[in-house]
Write a protein that holds these residues in place. Structure first.
Motif, mmCIF file in Angstrom:
data_model
loop_
_atom_site.group_PDB
_atom_site.id
_atom_site.type_symbol
_atom_site.label_atom_id
_atom_site.label_comp_id
_atom_site.label_asym_id
_atom_site.label_seq_id
_atom_site.Cartn_x
_atom_site.Cartn_y
_atom_site.Cartn_z
ATOM 1 N N ILE A 179 0.840 -1.198 0.000
ATOM 2 C CA ILE A 179 0.000 0.000 0.000
ATOM 3 C C ILE A 179 0.877 1.250 0.000
ATOM 4 N N LYS A 180 1.944 1.261 0.797
ATOM 5 C CA LYS A 180 2.849 2.412 0.825
ATOM 6 C C LYS A 180 3.544 2.596 -0.523
ATOM 7 N N GLU A 181 3.910 1.485 -1.143
ATOM 8 C CA GLU A 181 4.514 1.571 -2.476
ATOM 9 C C GLU A 181 3.531 2.175 -3.475
ATOM 10 N N ALA A 182 2.269 1.790 -3.365
ATOM 11 C CA ALA A 182 1.242 2.340 -4.255
ATOM 12 C C ALA A 182 1.074 3.835 -4.018
ATOM 13 N N PHE A 183 1.020 4.250 -2.746
ATOM 14 C CA PHE A 183 0.905 5.673 -2.426
ATOM 15 C C PHE A 183 2.067 6.450 -3.039
ATOM 16 N N ALA A 184 3.279 5.931 -2.852
ATOM 17 C CA ALA A 184 4.466 6.631 -3.342
ATOM 18 C C ALA A 184 4.426 6.769 -4.870
ATOM 19 N N PHE A 185 4.002 5.698 -5.544
ATOM 20 C CA PHE A 185 3.935 5.752 -7.009
ATOM 21 C C PHE A 185 2.906 6.777 -7.464
ATOM 22 N N ILE A 186 1.742 6.807 -6.805
ATOM 23 C CA ILE A 186 0.695 7.771 -7.172
ATOM 24 C C ILE A 186 1.157 9.195 -6.914
ATOM 25 N N GLU A 187 1.788 9.444 -5.770
ATOM 26 C CA GLU A 187 2.271 10.785 -5.439
ATOM 27 C C GLU A 187 3.273 11.294 -6.460
ATOM 28 N N GLN A 188 4.092 10.398 -6.981
ATOM 29 C CA GLN A 188 5.141 10.794 -7.918
ATOM 30 C C GLN A 188 4.662 10.839 -9.361
ATOM 31 N N ASN A 189 3.539 10.196 -9.666
ATOM 32 C CA ASN A 189 3.127 10.049 -11.062
ATOM 33 C C ASN A 189 1.682 10.441 -11.349
ATOM 34 N N PHE A 190 0.963 11.022 -10.388
ATOM 35 C CA PHE A 190 -0.461 11.295 -10.589
ATOM 36 C C PHE A 190 -0.702 12.227 -11.769
ATOM 37 N N GLN A 191 0.292 13.050 -12.106
ATOM 38 C CA GLN A 191 0.123 14.001 -13.210
ATOM 39 C C GLN A 191 0.304 13.341 -14.577
ATOM 40 N N ASN A 192 0.750 12.096 -14.574
ATOM 41 C CA ASN A 192 0.980 11.372 -15.819
ATOM 42 C C ASN A 192 -0.208 10.471 -16.153
ATOM 43 N N ASP A 193 -0.198 9.912 -17.335
ATOM 44 C CA ASP A 193 -1.268 9.027 -17.790
ATOM 45 C C ASP A 193 -1.003 7.630 -17.246
ATOM 46 N N ILE A 194 -1.356 7.420 -15.956
ATOM 47 C CA ILE A 194 -1.096 6.129 -15.329
ATOM 48 C C ILE A 194 -2.411 5.370 -15.140
ATOM 49 N N SER A 195 -2.285 4.059 -15.085
ATOM 50 C CA SER A 195 -3.450 3.187 -14.924
ATOM 51 C C SER A 195 -3.274 2.346 -13.670
ATOM 52 N N VAL A 196 -4.323 1.635 -13.300
ATOM 53 C CA VAL A 196 -4.232 0.725 -12.160
ATOM 54 C C VAL A 196 -3.187 -0.345 -12.440
ATOM 55 N N GLU A 197 -3.085 -0.785 -13.689
ATOM 56 C CA GLU A 197 -2.068 -1.770 -14.058
ATOM 57 C C GLU A 197 -0.670 -1.245 -13.791
ATOM 58 N N ASP A 198 -0.449 0.052 -14.065
ATOM 59 C CA ASP A 198 0.861 0.660 -13.816
ATOM 60 C C ASP A 198 1.180 0.672 -12.324
ATOM 61 N N ILE A 199 0.173 1.018 -11.506
ATOM 62 C CA ILE A 199 0.393 1.067 -10.058
ATOM 63 C C ILE A 199 0.693 -0.332 -9.535
ATOM 64 N N ALA A 200 -0.075 -1.311 -9.990
ATOM 65 C CA ALA A 200 0.144 -2.691 -9.562
ATOM 66 C C ALA A 200 1.534 -3.169 -9.972
ATOM 67 N N ALA A 201 1.935 -2.833 -11.193
ATOM 68 C CA ALA A 201 3.254 -3.251 -11.687
ATOM 69 C C ALA A 201 4.371 -2.635 -10.849
ATOM 70 N N ALA A 202 4.172 -1.382 -10.411
ATOM 71 C CA ALA A 202 5.173 -0.722 -9.574
ATOM 72 C C ALA A 202 5.321 -1.428 -8.228
ATOM 73 N N CYS A 203 4.257 -2.097 -7.800
ATOM 74 C CA CYS A 203 4.284 -2.863 -6.548
ATOM 75 C C CYS A 203 4.714 -4.309 -6.769
ATOM 76 N N GLY A 204 4.866 -4.705 -8.040
ATOM 77 C CA GLY A 204 5.241 -6.073 -8.348
ATOM 78 C C GLY A 204 4.113 -7.061 -8.186
ATOM 79 N N LEU A 205 2.856 -6.587 -8.380
ATOM 80 C CA LEU A 205 1.696 -7.441 -8.201
ATOM 81 C C LEU A 205 0.845 -7.465 -9.456
ATOM 82 N N ASN A 206 0.048 -8.524 -9.617
ATOM 83 C CA ASN A 206 -0.905 -8.499 -10.724
ATOM 84 C C ASN A 206 -2.076 -7.599 -10.348
ATOM 85 N N ARG A 207 -2.783 -7.120 -11.364
ATOM 86 C CA ARG A 207 -3.818 -6.108 -11.150
ATOM 87 C C ARG A 207 -4.924 -6.611 -10.234
#
Length: 280
Positions: A179-207
């Motif tokens: 969850i903390k990894e997801a928060f960090a990814f969103i905080e750093q990338n919310f201005q970009n065209d990111i998807s739930v798949e991107d957030i999951a991938a940043a955490c090393g998990l399937n969607r």
């Protein structure tokens, strides 16, 4: 004649835990409220007297509870309920209405659910601290929003730790890490065209698995959290800068102004321009 203190919290945005309104009331005999439903969590603490709560459980069945001095009750978002002061010994209570991404987790840690909404204190000293924080908020309504939110966190700490139904934290460190990894990814990338798949991938998990643990922990889907985060950032820019609505939309990840305005209105009920005019 009942006596009441009632305050509405300023329109500030606190993502994890936010305050909506709060107050105190010495009720008239047999004074009642409802049936009605709230949009957020609403906690009442009975200071003296007694009364009854009639609330729908998880199956939509109305159950009745007797609430006396030193106890409390939690009303859940969209739960239909009625509460009635005793005719001979009407209650005096204080209340806080709150919500946020951490609200569901905190209430669950306290062990309260729609099937078990009554709060009973386990530790008297922690209970007294919790009560003091509620009274502090109510009696210091003119303090800054940050000041009051700080005391809301202290209330929540006492609320969870003092509840007789409090759940022992399972200490799921791996889930917390994701969850903390997801928060960090969103905080750093919310201005970009990111998807739930991107957030999951940043955490090393399937969607699918990521979406499941995120929703169980936060009470929101990752997509709902991302939208809420972006819209909160947008309100900060609308209030604190002179950037155009189109530029703000672009900054928070919506290059198309129409899409930004539509998403903003879905969250706040008004257009970005109207929100700015009301809060600037």
């Amino acid at each position: 004649m009942s006596e009441v203190i009632f305050s509405v919290f300023p329109s500030e945005n606190f993502i994890d835990l936010g305050l909506y309104q709060f107050g105190w009331e010495q009720c008239d005999p047999a004074h009642s409220f409802g049936p009605a439903a709230r949009n957020h969590y609403l906690f009442h603490l009975c200071l003296s007297g007694t009364g009854r709560l009639i609330a729908a459980n998880g199956k939509g069945e109305d159950l009745e509870y007797q609430i006396k001095s030193g106890q409390g009750f939690m009303l859940f978002p969209n739960q239909v309920c009625t509460y009635i002061a005793d005719r001979d010994l009407p209650w005096e209570y204080v209340w806080l209405e709150f919500d946020g991404l951490r609200a569901k987790e905190a209430v669950e840690l306290a062990g309260l659910t729609q099937d078990c909404p009554v709060y009973k204190a386990r530790y008297k000293d922690i209970y007294e601290n919790m009560k003091s924080e509620m009274l502090y908020i109510i009696n210091h309504k003119d303090e800054s929003p940050f000041h009051l939110i700080g005391h809301l966190y202290l209330f929540m700490d006492g609320f969870v730790r003092s509840s007789t139904a409090a759940q022992i934290s399972k200490g799921n460190r791996l889930r917390d890490f994701y969850i903390k990894e997801a928060f960090a990814f969103i905080e750093q990338n919310f201005q970009n065209d990111i998807s739930v798949e991107d957030i999951a991938a940043a955490c090393g998990l399937n969607r699918s698995y990521f979406g499941k643990i995120f929703h169980e922990t936060m009470g929101k889907t990752p997509q709902e959290f991302l939208i809420t985060y972006r819209m909160t950032k947008a309100t900060e820019l609308l209030k604190l800068t002179d950037l155009s609505v189109a530029d703000i939309g672009n900054v928070v990840g919506y290059p198309n102004q129409l899409h930004f305005s539509r998403a903003f209105k879905n969250v706040y009920g008004v257009s970005p321009r109207q929100w700015r005019n009301e809060h600037k």
